[in-house]
Design a protein around this motif. Structure first.
Motif, PDB file in Angstrom:
ATOM      1  N   UNK A  89      24.944  16.791  -9.779  1.00  0.00           N
ATOM      2  CA  UNK A  89      25.529  18.089  -9.504  1.00  0.00           C
ATOM      3  C   UNK A  89      24.418  19.009  -9.033  1.00  0.00           C
ATOM      4  N   UNK A  90      24.784  19.965  -8.258  1.00  0.00           N
ATOM      5  CA  UNK A  90      23.776  20.816  -7.650  1.00  0.00           C
ATOM      6  C   UNK A  90      23.522  22.052  -8.505  1.00  0.00           C
ATOM      7  N   UNK A  91      22.284  22.286  -8.844  1.00  0.00           N
ATOM      8  CA  UNK A  91      21.956  23.507  -9.566  1.00  0.00           C
ATOM      9  C   UNK A  91      20.738  24.145  -8.942  1.00  0.00           C
ATOM     10  N   UNK A  92      20.513  25.403  -9.266  1.00  0.00           N
ATOM     11  CA  UNK A  92      19.308  26.058  -8.801  1.00  0.00           C
ATOM     12  C   UNK A  92      18.200  25.792  -9.800  1.00  0.00           C
ATOM     13  N   UNK A 114      26.279  11.092 -12.012  1.00  0.00           N
ATOM     14  CA  UNK A 114      26.871  11.902 -10.951  1.00  0.00           C
ATOM     15  C   UNK A 114      25.990  13.112 -10.731  1.00  0.00           C
ATOM     16  N   UNK A 151      15.079  27.313 -10.241  1.00  0.00           N
ATOM     17  CA  UNK A 151      14.380  28.405 -10.902  1.00  0.00           C
ATOM     18  C   UNK A 151      15.353  29.247 -11.710  1.00  0.00           C
ATOM     19  N   UNK A 152      14.969  29.543 -12.953  1.00  0.00           N
ATOM     20  CA  UNK A 152      15.788  30.424 -13.776  1.00  0.00           C
ATOM     21  C   UNK A 152      16.964  29.740 -14.435  1.00  0.00           C
ATOM     22  N   UNK A 153      17.178  28.489 -14.170  1.00  0.00           N
ATOM     23  CA  UNK A 153      18.326  27.825 -14.760  1.00  0.00           C
ATOM     24  C   UNK A 153      18.001  27.302 -16.147  1.00  0.00           C
ATOM     25  N   UNK A 154      18.916  27.594 -17.066  1.00  0.00           N
ATOM     26  CA  UNK A 154      18.725  27.103 -18.430  1.00  0.00           C
ATOM     27  C   UNK A 154      18.829  25.588 -18.475  1.00  0.00           C
ATOM     28  N   UNK A 155      19.618  25.055 -17.544  1.00  0.00           N
ATOM     29  CA  UNK A 155      19.856  23.617 -17.578  1.00  0.00           C
ATOM     30  C   UNK A 155      18.601  22.787 -17.364  1.00  0.00           C
ATOM     31  N   UNK A 199      12.653  29.660  -5.305  1.00  0.00           N
ATOM     32  CA  UNK A 199      13.893  29.307  -6.002  1.00  0.00           C
ATOM     33  C   UNK A 199      14.365  27.999  -5.392  1.00  0.00           C
ATOM     34  N   UNK A 253      24.181  14.332 -14.028  1.00  0.00           N
ATOM     35  CA  UNK A 253      24.866  14.339 -15.311  1.00  0.00           C
ATOM     36  C   UNK A 253      25.455  12.963 -15.544  1.00  0.00           C
TER      37      UNK A 253
END
Lengths: 274, 274
Positions: A30-33, A28, A35-39, A10, A17
């Protein structure tokens, strides 16, 4: 789903963005994960780094855009692609043009010569894993042909413009730079096409850039409204290059649909993950 | 442009962005400048606070959605609106239904009775400053009429679905719950309409929810492809309620256009600021 070889199961990734502030576009993170993220599940990523979770990745869906005139001027080549990107920042548009036709397509013969070149560019784009192909010309040259040979969505500026206009009203007027609307637009608009025109004295998109040309385009838009049009569909992508849609809308008092914006909308939508 | 009475000339505001992670939607506030920002320039704001820059604002464009059947079941009433919001998180959809027609519109008489009710709801929505009106029925009932009396965009599910299908291919098959496609869709598709069908034994959208109904819908989609369709346009918004488009796409191997998703796309696009 994007897989990072050797990455943690993960992975924490940074998604950039785009925010439009004060007329300029800033990025800018932004922090996301990961694995598994739709983004980050939305198509191709243009990765800047070997291990994108380490230093940040730019998440964009890559689409190809075919210009049907030959040019070495990067500004001209990328004019439509930049417009699409500015309206749909999730897209990264790669513009390419056909060879040996500096004057573009202007009759049946030049159209026939261009066709195999368009097909070749489209096949190239599919091989390079682009998620959709935009043919940025209101005549939709090669769109039918390409749809038969590639599997990714192929979207033409003419059909898109006619379609978007029909979602907005049922009496459509077209404003082009030739006498009538392109066949593909006539074909889709059918009985909904109530008037076709072009600005007086305008034969190429360059003529539109003069004060006189612009004034005549505004009069032509007004004429379309008076003839009964509820919506104006721009029947040449050259109008997008000069960004006149909003002025036309103000002059005529009815919605004006820009062909490049329309084709961008469909490219954006069709490449989104459901 | 949104003005905050008494606010600082350049106000710092918080915009809530929606991130879909692990299948759920979370809200994450990001900080933007209020004045001059393109981000907060996109239509109506649903403000939670008197002075939004103090405590954060939720930036959404409010659109109205008309259901042409009477229901007190909020889940049913808001089913299409939620679908639109899930695909286009910038939109806040307010769903309303017509009075005294629990069975909806099913013939010319019930259509005629519904018309003034649709117009009334649409006028109400314009008065309440919604930025667009969606008529969420593939027959587009009242769309023409509403366009004559309100100034905001009016978008019908049937015309939108036909339009989006045409941007994707030129041989369209329709899958509805009646014998033929709605008139507005036939009208737009014209010669591009190559086949019309409905799943065997299915007369209402409820029939689609059974295993048998779904199986028959998949067979009907395959039939459309075999008949020569390149794209399937769903000719009833009930298919959206059961979210079957992707399964149909897999079964038929050609693109399937959902009417509610199509109308959402156009509502989203038409309410964006240029």
């Amino acid at each position: 789903m994007i897989h990072y070889p050797g990455g943690p199961p993960v992975a924490l990734a940074t998604r950039t963005i785009l925010l439009r502030e004060y007329g300029r576009t800033i990025e800018r993170p932004i922090c996301i994960r990961a694995a598994g993220s739709a983004l980050i599940n939305s198509g191709a990523a243009t990765s800047k780094h070997k291990y994108p979770w380490e230093k940040g990745i730019e998440m964009k869906t890559k689409v190809g855009l075919i210009r049907v005139l030959t040019t070495k001027d990067e500004n001209l080549l990328e004019a439509h692609g930049r417009l699409v990107e500015s309206r749909f920042p999730e897209l990264k548009v790669e513009s390419r043009c056909i060879d040996d036709q500096p004057k573009g397509i202007y009759d049946e013969k030049t159209s026939a010569i261009a066709l195999p070149k368009i097909l070749k560019l489209g096949e190239e784009m599919e091989r390079e894993r682009m998620k959709a192909i935009i043919v940025s010309c209101a005549d939709d040259p090669g769109v039918e042909g390409l749809r038969n040979i590639v599997k990714i969505p192929v979207i033409g500026a003419g059909s898109s413009c006619a379609c978007l206009a029909l979602s907005r009203g049922s009496r459509i007027g077209t404003l082009g730079i030739r006498e009538g609307a392109p066949r593909v637009m006539k074909d889709i608009l059918g009985e909904h096409l109530v008037a076709e025109t072009r600005p007086e004295g305008v034969k190429t998109t360059w003529d539109l850039m003069t004060g006189e040309g612009k004034k005549n385009a505004l009069s032509a838009a007004e004429y379309l409204r008076k003839t009964g049009a509820e919506v104006i569909a721009l029947a040449c992508t050259g109008y997008a290059t000069i960004g006149i849609a909003k002025d036309l809308e103000r002059a005529a008092g009815i919605p004006v649909i820009d062909a490049v914006e329309a084709v961008g909308l469909f490219a954006w939508h069709l490449t989104r993950v459901r």
